[in-house]
Design an enzyme around this catalytic site. Structure first.
Site, PDB file in Angstrom:
ATOM      1  N   HIS A 373      36.841  48.876  32.798  1.00 16.02           N
ATOM      2  CA  HIS A 373      37.108  48.654  33.882  1.00 16.02           C
ATOM      3  C   HIS A 373      37.701  49.801  34.921  1.00 16.02           C
ATOM      4  O   HIS A 373      37.521  49.574  36.251  1.00 16.02           O
ATOM      5  CB  HIS A 373      38.156  47.327  34.307  1.00 16.02           C
ATOM      6  CG  HIS A 373      37.534  46.340  35.278  1.00 16.02           C
ATOM      7  ND1 HIS A 373      36.784  47.104  36.674  1.00 16.02           N
ATOM      8  CD2 HIS A 373      37.335  45.143  35.585  1.00 16.02           C
ATOM      9  CE1 HIS A 373      36.685  45.956  37.610  1.00 16.02           C
ATOM     10  NE2 HIS A 373      36.727  44.906  36.904  1.00 16.02           N
ATOM     11  N   TYR A 487      44.524  34.803  42.395  1.00 11.26           N
ATOM     12  CA  TYR A 487      43.701  35.835  42.851  1.00 11.26           C
ATOM     13  C   TYR A 487      42.329  35.760  42.768  1.00 11.26           C
ATOM     14  O   TYR A 487      41.841  35.256  41.884  1.00 11.26           O
ATOM     15  CB  TYR A 487      44.242  37.043  41.725  1.00 11.26           C
ATOM     16  CG  TYR A 487      43.635  38.394  41.915  1.00 11.26           C
ATOM     17  CD1 TYR A 487      44.560  39.503  42.132  1.00 11.26           C
ATOM     18  CD2 TYR A 487      42.259  38.725  41.454  1.00 11.26           C
ATOM     19  CE1 TYR A 487      44.098  40.652  42.580  1.00 11.26           C
ATOM     20  CE2 TYR A 487      42.043  39.963  41.628  1.00 11.26           C
ATOM     21  CZ  TYR A 487      42.776  41.054  42.007  1.00 11.26           C
ATOM     22  OH  TYR A 487      42.201  42.440  42.048  1.00 11.26           O
ATOM     23  N   SER A 489      38.988  38.329  43.465  1.00 11.36           N
ATOM     24  CA  SER A 489      38.505  39.733  43.929  1.00 11.36           C
ATOM     25  C   SER A 489      37.535  39.776  44.659  1.00 11.36           C
ATOM     26  O   SER A 489      36.490  38.880  44.714  1.00 11.36           O
ATOM     27  CB  SER A 489      38.097  40.433  42.709  1.00 11.36           C
ATOM     28  OG  SER A 489      37.298  39.897  41.840  1.00 11.36           O
ATOM     29  N   THR A 500      38.286  47.187  45.391  1.00 12.19           N
ATOM     30  CA  THR A 500      38.440  46.016  45.680  1.00 12.19           C
ATOM     31  C   THR A 500      39.591  45.280  46.530  1.00 12.19           C
ATOM     32  O   THR A 500      40.331  46.110  46.520  1.00 12.19           O
ATOM     33  CB  THR A 500      38.779  44.998  44.407  1.00 12.19           C
ATOM     34  OG1 THR A 500      39.767  45.508  43.695  1.00 12.19           O
ATOM     35  CG2 THR A 500      37.371  45.053  43.460  1.00 12.19           C
TER      36      THR A 500
END
Length: 659
Positions: A373, A487, A489, A500
C-alpha cells in the site's frame, strides 16, 4: 458543485469496463495486439495542470475535528478537548499551519500530504501482511471454460503486460471522472482537448464538467518492490527489466515476457512456460523464503542483508525488478471466506508481499490482486484491475483449446535457487511460526444482503453509502453498546499527488438515529425514523464531498504533527489529549469499491480490537466482508449489520421495527 459524489474512494470506470467500451482493432499477426487501447488523448496529458491539494483553513479543521469528536466523548471530556483545540488554534497550531502553508508554496510540484504519507507507510515497522496489504478478488470469467488455471493465468498475464505497454506508450486513456459523459467522454471532445497544451488541459476538461485524476502513482505498478531497510523502507523500480516472477509451492521461477525490442512474448510461449511451471514436480520449498516478506521490517531488513552477503544478490535483484509477481496456487477455492483468507494472506509460502502487487490464481481459476500500500492507493490498482479483467475476458489472448508453443522451457524458464545459511534458515522458521500464529487469530466473514441496494435507496432519496455506514454504526451499538472511532477512506486523486482523506461516518446524527433504531424503535413512527435517516444521509453526503475536495481534518492534523516532529518541536498538547489517541484508534475501519470486475475485497482490522469492513452497495444487493481478531466477533457483527439493514428497509417501507 457535485464533483466529489463520485470522486469518492474507488471510481467505477465509465468507458473502460463493460460491453459499451469500444473494442480495439486487432493488429497484424495472430491474436490481439500489444496494446489495450489507443487513447486519442495522451495518458499524462492532464497531469501538469491538475489543481493542487488545498490545505484547509486551520479554523475549519478544528471545527470539523470537534464535530467528529462530539459523538465519541462525554461532556466533560469534550470540554477538555475543546480547550486543547482553542490553545492549539491560537498558539503553536497557528505557527505550524503558517509554516506548512509556506513549505507548500515552495513545493508546487507535489501535495502537502505526499511526503508525510510516504514516510508514514515506509517508516512503519509492522509486517505489511494484515497491517497494510489489502486484496481485491476478480469475478470469474463469464465463459466458465476460461477459468482453467493455465488459461486464465496466461490471459491475465498477457493483459497485464498489455496494460504496462499501453501505459508506457502513453496510449492508456487518462483517468477522468466524468460528471456529464455525454459531453466529455466523446471522441469530439478528446480530439479537441488533445491540442490544448498540458499546462491548460485540466481547465478544458473542467469546462465540460470532467475531472481528470492524478496518475503519478501508476508507474510504480510494475517492476517495483518495497525494500526493507532499517528504520525506513525504500521503494525500488527498475523499468528496464523484462521478466515475470512466478511463485509455485514456494519455488521461484522467472522468464521474459517482453523481448529485446520491448514486444510481448507470444501468448502461446507464455502459456508453454506457465504450463512447464505448473507441471514441475519439484517438492515444495523446505525453507520458503517468502515468509521473510511477512516479518517485522527491521528483522527482515537484517535478514535481507544476510541474504545479500551469502551470494543471493543477483537472485534478489531478479525478484525485486520483475514486472510483477504471479502466484500459482495448487488448490481450488472453497467459498468466499476461504477466498478472502487465501488472497489476503494465504499460507505465507507463495506470495512476495513486498512486490507492488501479486496476481494470485488458484487451481480453479479464482484470481485476485494483493497489493503493497505504500506506493499507491485503490484508484491506480482498481484501474489496472478493471482493464485486466475486461481485456482478459473480452479479448483473451488464448482459448482453452490453444496449444502451447513448442518452446524449450527448460532453457527459458530459470528457477531461482537461494543459498541459505543456518542463520537464514532459523530466520525463516521464526517468521513461519510468527506468521502461522498470527493468521490463526484472524476471523473473516461475509454477508450478502439481498433485499435491495442502490436502486431502491436512490428512489428513497438516500445516499447508498450513507445507509451502509449507518448500518455499521447501528450494528456496533447493538453489539457493544457504544459509538466508536470510524474511518472511511476517500480518494483525493482529483488533485496533483493527492492520496486519501478520511470521512468520519460516526456523527451526532448517526448516533441519534442508531439509538432510536436500536434502543427505542417503538417510540418512533416509521416517518420519524425515515426523517432521521435523511438527516444522516445529508450530513454524510456533505462529509464525503468535503473529503473528496481535500477538506477533511485528518490529513491536515497529521501533516501539522509530522511538521512538528520534523522541526524537533515538542508535541503540542492537542496530540497528547487521550481523545486524539482515541479518534485515531479506528475500531471500525471501512472502505468501499464497486466495479463489475470485483467479486469482493478485504483487509484486516487496523487495531487489535477493531473490525476491517470492506463493502459494496450494488444495484439490488449489498455485500460486506468483515475481519476481526479475538477481541471482537465478525460473524456476530455481520448479524447486527443485517438486522440494521432489515430495520432500515422496514422503516422505509413504512413498517414498524421489531426490537
Amino acid at each position: 458543485m457535485m464533483v466529489p459524489r463520485l470522486l469518492l474512494r474507488a471510481w467505477p470506470r465509465g468507458p473502460a469496463v463493460g460491453p459499451g467500451a469500444p473494442s480495439r482493432p486487432l493488429s497484424a499477426g495472430s491474436g490481439p495486439g500489444q496494446y489495450l487501447q489507443h487513447s486519442i488523448v495522451p495518458t499524462m496529458h492532464y497531469q501538469d495542470s491538475l489543481p493542487r491539494l488545498p490545505i484547509p483553513k486551520l479554523e475549519d479543521t478544528i471545527r470539523r475535528y470537534l464535530s467528529a469528536q462530539k459523538p465519541l466523548l462525554d461532556d466533560g471530556q469534550f470540554r477538555k478537548t475543546e480547550q486543547f483545540c482553542k490553545s492549539f488554534e491560537n498558539g503553536i497550531g497557528k505557527e505550524l499551519h503558517e509554516q506548512l502553508v509556506a513549505q507548500d508554496k515552495q513545493n508546487k510540484h507535489t501535495s502537502y500530504i505526499s511526503g508525510p504519507w510516504f514516510d508514514m507507510y515506509l517508516s512503519a515497522r509492522d509486517s505489511v501482511v494484515l497491517n497494510f496489504n489489502p486484496f481485491m478478488a476478480f469475478n470469474p470469467d463469464p465463459k466458465s471454460e476460461y477459468n482453467d488455471q493455465l488459461t486464465r493465468a496466461t490471459n491475465m498475464t498477457v493483459s497485464a503486460i498489455r496494460f504496462l505497454k499501453t501505459l508506457r506508450a502513453g496510449l492508456l486513456e487518462p483517468e477522468v471522472f466524468h460528471l456529464n459523459p455525454a459531453k466529455s467522454d466523446t471522441d469530439t471532445f478528446k480530439r479537441l482537448i488533445r491540442f490544448v497544451p498540458s499546462s491548460l488541459s485540466w481547465y478544458g476538461a473542467y469546462l465540460v464538467n470532467a475531472y481528470p485524476l492524478d496518475m503519478s502513482q501508476y508507474f510504480r505498478l510494475f517492476n517495483s518492490t518495497r525494500l526493507p531497510k532499517p528504520s525506513r523502507d525504500e521503494l525500488f523500480t527498475d523499468d528496464k527489466a523484462r521478466h515475470l516472477l512466478v511463485l509455485r509451492k514456494g519455488n521461484f521461477y522467472i522468464f521474459d515476457v517482453l523481448d529485446q525490442d520491448g514486444n510481448i512474448v507470444s501468448p502461446s510461449e507464455i502459456q508453454a512456460h506457465l504450463k512447464y511451471i505448473l507441471s514441475d514436480s519439484s517438492p515444495a520449498a523446505e525453507f520458503p523464503l517468502a515468509y521473510l516478506t511477512s516479518e517485522n521490517r527491521d528483522i527482515w531488513a537484517e535478514l535481507r542483508q544476510k541474504l545479500m552477503s551469502s551470494g543471493n544478490e543477483e537472485s534478489l535483484r531478479k525478484v525485486d525488478s520483475a514486472v510483477f509477481c504471479l502466484c500459482l496456487d495448487d488448490f481450488p477455492i472453497k467459498d468466499l471466506v476461504h477466498l478472502s483468507h487465501n488472497m489476503l494472506h494465504g499460507d505465507g509460502t507463495n506470495r512476495w508481499f513486498d512486490k507492488s502487487f501479486n496476481l494470485i490464481i488458484a487451481k480453479d481459476g479464482s484470481a485476485a490482486v494483493n497489493f503493497e500500500h505504500s506506493w499507491g492507493d485503490g484508484v491506480a490498482v482498481l484501474r489496472f484491475f478493471n482493464e485486466v479483467f475486461k481485456d482478459s475476458t473480452q479479448i483473451p489472448a488464448i482459448t482453452p483449446q490453444s496449444q502451447p508453443a513448442t518452446a524449450d522451457s527448460t532453457v527459458t524458464v530459470q528457477k531461482l535457487n537461494f543459498k541459505l545459511t543456518d542463520a537464514l534458515k532459523t530466520g525463516i522458521t521464526a517468521a513461519k511460526e510468527k506468521f502461522d500464529a498470527t493468521m490463526k487469530t484472524l476471523t473473516i466473514d461475509c454477508l450478502q444482503f439481498q433485499r435491495g441496494g442502490k436502486e431502491f435507496l436512490k428512489k428513497q432519496k438516500l445516499s447508498p453509502d450513507a445507509v451502509a455506514q449507518l448500518a455499521f454504526q447501528m450494528a456496533f451499538l447493538r453489539q457493544y453498546g457504544q459509538t466508536v472511532a470510524t474511518y472511511e477512506s476517500c480518494s483525493t486523486a482529483a488533485f496533483k499527488h493527492g492520496r486519501t482523506e478520511t470521512i468520519r461516518p460516526a456523527s451526532i446524527y448517526t448516533k441519534r438515529c442508531s439509538e432510536a433504531f436500536v434502543r427505542e424503535p417503538s417510540r418512533h413512527s416509521a416517518g420519524e425514523l425515515q426523517q432521521m435517516m435523511v438527516e444522516c444521509s445529508k450530513y454524510h453526503g456533505q462529509l464525503t464531498k468535503e473529503a473528496a475536495m481535500g477538506q477533511g481534518f485528518d490529513r491536515h492534523l497529521f501533516a501539522l504533527r509530522h511538521l512538528a516532529a520534523a522541526k524537533g518541536i515538542i508535541l503540542p498538547e492537542l496530540y497528547l489529549d487521550p481523545a486524539y489517541g482515541q479518534i485515531n484508534h479506528n475500531v471500525l475501519s471501512t472502505s468501499t469499491l464497486s466495479s463489475p470486475a470485483v467479486n469482493l475485497g478485504g483487509f484486516a482490522p487496523v487495531v487489535s480490537d477493531g473490525f476491517g469492513v470492506g463493502y459494496a452497495v450494488h444495484g439490488n444487493w449489498i455485500g460486506c466482508n468483515v475481519s476481526s481478531y479475538p477481541g471482537r466477533n465478525a460473524r456476530e457483527f455481520l448479524q447486527c449489520v443485517e438486522k440494521a439493514l432489515e430495520d432500515m428497509f422496514d422503516a422505509l417501507e413504512g413498517k414498524s421495527i421489531k426490537s
